[in-house]
Write a protein that holds these residues in place. Structure first.
Motif, PDB file in Angstrom:
ATOM      1  N   SER A 160       0.835  -1.199   0.000  1.00  0.00           N
ATOM      2  CA  SER A 160       0.000   0.000   0.000  1.00  0.00           C
ATOM      3  C   SER A 160       0.866   1.244   0.000  1.00  0.00           C
ATOM      4  O   SER A 160       1.982   1.253   0.507  1.00  0.00           O
ATOM      5  CB  SER A 160      -0.945   0.006   1.208  1.00  0.00           C
ATOM      6  OG  SER A 160      -0.203   0.032   2.409  1.00  0.00           O
ATOM      7  N   PHE A 161       0.312   2.285  -0.582  1.00  0.00           N
ATOM      8  CA  PHE A 161       0.993   3.571  -0.687  1.00  0.00           C
ATOM      9  C   PHE A 161       0.737   4.362   0.588  1.00  0.00           C
ATOM     10  O   PHE A 161      -0.395   4.480   1.044  1.00  0.00           O
ATOM     11  CB  PHE A 161       0.459   4.325  -1.902  1.00  0.00           C
ATOM     12  CG  PHE A 161       1.136   5.625  -2.161  1.00  0.00           C
ATOM     13  CD1 PHE A 161       2.409   5.657  -2.704  1.00  0.00           C
ATOM     14  CD2 PHE A 161       0.511   6.818  -1.879  1.00  0.00           C
ATOM     15  CE1 PHE A 161       3.038   6.864  -2.967  1.00  0.00           C
ATOM     16  CE2 PHE A 161       1.125   8.035  -2.134  1.00  0.00           C
ATOM     17  CZ  PHE A 161       2.392   8.049  -2.678  1.00  0.00           C
ATOM     18  N   ASP A 162       1.803   4.885   1.187  1.00  0.00           N
ATOM     19  CA  ASP A 162       1.686   5.692   2.405  1.00  0.00           C
ATOM     20  C   ASP A 162       2.166   7.100   2.054  1.00  0.00           C
ATOM     21  O   ASP A 162       3.358   7.382   2.068  1.00  0.00           O
ATOM     22  CB  ASP A 162       2.543   5.077   3.517  1.00  0.00           C
ATOM     23  CG  ASP A 162       2.399   5.787   4.846  1.00  0.00           C
ATOM     24  OD1 ASP A 162       2.035   6.980   4.869  1.00  0.00           O
ATOM     25  OD2 ASP A 162       2.676   5.151   5.880  1.00  0.00           O
ATOM     26  N   SER A 163       1.215   7.977   1.740  1.00  0.00           N
ATOM     27  CA  SER A 163       1.580   9.329   1.305  1.00  0.00           C
ATOM     28  C   SER A 163       2.193  10.150   2.431  1.00  0.00           C
ATOM     29  O   SER A 163       3.027  11.023   2.184  1.00  0.00           O
ATOM     30  CB  SER A 163       0.367  10.056   0.721  1.00  0.00           C
ATOM     31  OG  SER A 163      -0.656  10.159   1.690  1.00  0.00           O
ATOM     32  N   ALA A 164       1.822   9.875   3.663  1.00  0.00           N
ATOM     33  CA  ALA A 164       2.379  10.619   4.800  1.00  0.00           C
ATOM     34  C   ALA A 164       3.864  10.342   4.974  1.00  0.00           C
ATOM     35  O   ALA A 164       4.627  11.215   5.391  1.00  0.00           O
ATOM     36  CB  ALA A 164       1.626  10.277   6.077  1.00  0.00           C
TER      37      ALA A 164
END
Length: 91
Positions: free
Chosen positions: A11-15
């Protein structure tokens, strides 16, 4: 036990500007992050937020075997969780 990656989800974690994925040592879950810069994205690509998530996840899939090898090495070296992989780990 050795580290395994039976679950291909990520999953992409933008934070954190990273991709999250999980390994398993027996029944123990081992969390990993790989910085998006380690996926070979240039600075200009990183600014294109519209398609950034899709590009990063595709890059992860392309480099999956190298990422898993780097994750296994980081785990064997005894780093602390969450294990954060950088471009130095992948190259």
């Amino acid at each position: 036990m050795t580290l395994a990656f039976p679950n291909p989800s990520r999953s992409f974690d933008s934070a954190r500007n990273a991709i999250r994925f999980t390994g398993y040592d027996g029944m123990f879950e081992v969390p990993f992050l790989i910085e998006i810069a380690a996926l070979g994205n240039s600075a200009s690509e990183l600014r294109m937020s519209d398609a950034l998530e899709a590009k990063c996840l595709t890059a992860f899939d392309t480099l999956r075997s190298s990422i898993y090898a780097a994750a296994s090495k980081a785990y064997a070296d005894g780093r602390r969780a969450p294990y954060i992989l950088t471009s130095a780990d992948i190259r």
